[in-house]
Design a protein around this motif. Structure first.
Motif, PDB file in Angstrom:
ATOM      1  N   GLU A  70       1.980   9.457  -6.107  1.00 39.78           N
ATOM      2  CA  GLU A  70       2.495  10.814  -5.861  1.00 39.78           C
ATOM      3  C   GLU A  70       3.613  11.163  -6.843  1.00 39.78           C
ATOM      4  O   GLU A  70       3.658  12.272  -7.385  1.00 39.78           O
ATOM      5  CB  GLU A  70       3.010  10.922  -4.426  1.00 39.78           C
ATOM      6  CG  GLU A  70       1.912  10.908  -3.373  1.00 39.78           C
ATOM      7  CD  GLU A  70       2.474  11.053  -1.974  1.00 39.78           C
ATOM      8  OE1 GLU A  70       3.717  10.977  -1.826  1.00 39.78           O
ATOM      9  OE2 GLU A  70       1.689  11.232  -1.035  1.00 39.78           O
ATOM     10  N   LEU A  71       4.505  10.221  -7.083  1.00 40.93           N
ATOM     11  CA  LEU A  71       5.620  10.463  -7.992  1.00 40.93           C
ATOM     12  C   LEU A  71       5.131  10.695  -9.416  1.00 40.93           C
ATOM     13  O   LEU A  71       5.673  11.537 -10.142  1.00 40.93           O
ATOM     14  CB  LEU A  71       6.593   9.292  -7.945  1.00 40.93           C
ATOM     15  CG  LEU A  71       7.824   9.378  -8.846  1.00 40.93           C
ATOM     16  CD1 LEU A  71       8.600  10.665  -8.595  1.00 40.93           C
ATOM     17  CD2 LEU A  71       8.724   8.165  -8.634  1.00 40.93           C
ATOM     18  N   ALA A  73       0.822  -1.213   0.000  1.00 37.71           N
ATOM     19  CA  ALA A  73       0.000   0.000   0.000  1.00 37.71           C
ATOM     20  C   ALA A  73       0.852   1.258   0.000  1.00 37.71           C
ATOM     21  O   ALA A  73       0.560   2.225  -0.718  1.00 37.71           O
ATOM     22  CB  ALA A  73      -0.937  -0.009   1.211  1.00 37.71           C
ATOM     23  N   LYS A  74       1.915   1.274   0.801  1.00 33.57           N
ATOM     24  CA  LYS A  74       2.782   2.459   0.847  1.00 33.57           C
ATOM     25  C   LYS A  74       3.456   2.696  -0.500  1.00 33.57           C
ATOM     26  O   LYS A  74       3.586   3.832  -0.951  1.00 33.57           O
ATOM     27  CB  LYS A  74       3.830   2.296   1.946  1.00 33.57           C
ATOM     28  CG  LYS A  74       3.285   2.297   3.362  1.00 33.57           C
ATOM     29  CD  LYS A  74       4.416   2.128   4.366  1.00 33.57           C
ATOM     30  CE  LYS A  74       3.899   2.107   5.796  1.00 33.57           C
ATOM     31  NZ  LYS A  74       5.005   1.922   6.776  1.00 33.57           N
ATOM     32  N   ALA A  75       3.898   1.628  -1.120  1.00 37.50           N
ATOM     33  CA  ALA A  75       4.557   1.763  -2.419  1.00 37.50           C
ATOM     34  C   ALA A  75       3.576   2.290  -3.472  1.00 37.50           C
ATOM     35  O   ALA A  75       3.950   3.110  -4.316  1.00 37.50           O
ATOM     36  CB  ALA A  75       5.137   0.417  -2.856  1.00 37.50           C
ATOM     37  N   GLU A 100       3.584  22.042  -6.099  1.00 36.84           N
ATOM     38  CA  GLU A 100       3.171  20.749  -6.637  1.00 36.84           C
ATOM     39  C   GLU A 100       4.337  19.775  -6.776  1.00 36.84           C
ATOM     40  O   GLU A 100       4.131  18.574  -6.924  1.00 36.84           O
ATOM     41  CB  GLU A 100       2.491  20.941  -7.996  1.00 36.84           C
ATOM     42  CG  GLU A 100       3.395  21.440  -9.107  1.00 36.84           C
ATOM     43  CD  GLU A 100       3.629  22.938  -9.073  1.00 36.84           C
ATOM     44  OE1 GLU A 100       4.290  23.459  -9.985  1.00 36.84           O
ATOM     45  OE2 GLU A 100       3.117  23.584  -8.124  1.00 36.84           O
ATOM     46  N   VAL A 101       5.572  20.283  -6.749  1.00 37.11           N
ATOM     47  CA  VAL A 101       6.743  19.412  -6.859  1.00 37.11           C
ATOM     48  C   VAL A 101       7.697  19.653  -5.691  1.00 37.11           C
ATOM     49  O   VAL A 101       8.905  19.727  -5.867  1.00 37.11           O
ATOM     50  CB  VAL A 101       7.465  19.596  -8.205  1.00 37.11           C
ATOM     51  CG1 VAL A 101       6.655  19.031  -9.347  1.00 37.11           C
ATOM     52  CG2 VAL A 101       7.781  21.073  -8.452  1.00 37.11           C
ATOM     53  N   ILE A 154       6.019  13.975 -11.700  1.00 37.34           N
ATOM     54  CA  ILE A 154       6.613  13.865 -13.039  1.00 37.34           C
ATOM     55  C   ILE A 154       5.807  14.663 -14.058  1.00 37.34           C
ATOM     56  O   ILE A 154       6.360  15.409 -14.877  1.00 37.34           O
ATOM     57  CB  ILE A 154       6.709  12.384 -13.456  1.00 37.34           C
ATOM     58  CG1 ILE A 154       7.783  11.681 -12.622  1.00 37.34           C
ATOM     59  CG2 ILE A 154       7.003  12.249 -14.946  1.00 37.34           C
ATOM     60  CD1 ILE A 154       7.834  10.185 -12.816  1.00 37.34           C
ATOM     61  N   ARG A 155       4.504  14.542 -13.999  1.00 35.15           N
ATOM     62  CA  ARG A 155       3.661  15.272 -14.933  1.00 35.15           C
ATOM     63  C   ARG A 155       3.772  16.781 -14.714  1.00 35.15           C
ATOM     64  O   ARG A 155       3.854  17.567 -15.675  1.00 35.15           O
ATOM     65  CB  ARG A 155       2.205  14.823 -14.780  1.00 35.15           C
ATOM     66  CG  ARG A 155       1.263  15.470 -15.782  1.00 35.15           C
ATOM     67  CD  ARG A 155       1.612  15.080 -17.201  1.00 35.15           C
ATOM     68  NE  ARG A 155       1.105  16.050 -18.152  1.00 35.15           N
ATOM     69  CZ  ARG A 155       1.217  15.935 -19.476  1.00 35.15           C
ATOM     70  NH1 ARG A 155       1.834  14.876 -19.982  1.00 35.15           N
ATOM     71  NH2 ARG A 155       0.745  16.846 -20.276  1.00 35.15           N
TER      72      ARG A 155
END
Length: 239
Positions: free
Chosen positions: A53-54, A45-47, A164-165, A58-59
């Motif tokens: 989020e990652l 779940a954490k992964a 946002e980043v 990236i977007r």
């Protein structure tokens, strides 16, 4: 004359039953919480949360590079496998559009060595070394070094502080590795980069987020910046 005794016994039994029920409910609550935590670890779940989020970061950085006309990058700080330090990553942008090394593995090796050397050398020692040259008017070598410093300054990356980043730190037990098109294998420790260019494209890359035996792969499209999250470990593409 013996009638009161059965009633007293029934009250005692009823009170004992309520206590046992309370204890049983408490034990059940503890076991339930343990099961929920265990299931979360088993399913990664954490992964999964970290991968989601990652993907958003990236977007966002892809859009930032395209809108600002600057080359940006995600900087991943990956601790050794047996280290208890968490994985960290942050965004950086250069003052303008810059290119990257085609031999990413060699560049990362050199940078990791430089980072290790920098940790061994104190700031004062480095400053004294840089100022140990002879005084007087600058010679040809000094002018060349100044020009090189100017070019490096123009291409230097600085931290990007967009909300946002913002810099992030992965949860305990979650590890990460990064592969890009300029690499033969994924980087699992040290520093790794994912670049975003002002022309509206990024590197073909795959980022692996792990928790126990669970792996989530983020496959990044170079032309659109779209991130496809897959609940398995994809093979590194052959380049």
């Amino acid at each position: 004359m013996r009638a009161p005794f059965p009633a007293r016994s029934r009250r005692a039994e009823r009170g004992l039953t309520l206590i046992e029920i309370s204890i049983a409910l408490g034990i059940a609550a503890v076991l339930f919480a343990a099961v929920v935590m265990g299931v979360g670890a088993l399913t990664g779940a954490k992964a999964k949360v970290s991968a989601t989020e990652l993907a958003g970061v990236i977007r966002s950085l892809y859009d930032t590079a395209a809108l600002t006309g600057k080359t940006c990058r995600l900087v991943f700080e990956l601790p050794p496998a047996k280290s208890e330090e968490p994985v960290r990553y942050r965004a950086e942008c250069a003052e303008s559009g810059v290119t990257t090394s085609r031999d990413r593995e060699a560049a990362l090796k050199d940078e990791n060595k430089a980072r290790d050397d920098e940790k061994r050398l104190g700031k004062n020692e480095r400053r004294n070394f840089s100022q140990s040259g002879s005084g007087g008017a600058p010679n040809l070598q000094d002018l060349i070094e100044q020009e090189q410093s100017r070019v490096e300054q123009a291409a230097r990356f600085s931290e990007y502080t967009g909300e946002e980043v913002a810099p992030r730190e992965l949860a305990d037990g979650v590890s990460l590795s990064v592969w890009t098109r300029q690499q033969k294998t994924a980087v699992e420790s040290g520093v790794a980069y994912l670049y975003f260019f002002p022309q509206g494209y990024t590197e073909k890359a795959q980022v692996y987020v792990r928790q126990g035996d669970n792996v989530w792969t983020l496959a990044i499209s170079p032309l659109t910046g779209k991130v496809n999250i897959v609940a398995e470990e994809l093979e590194v593409p052959r380049t």
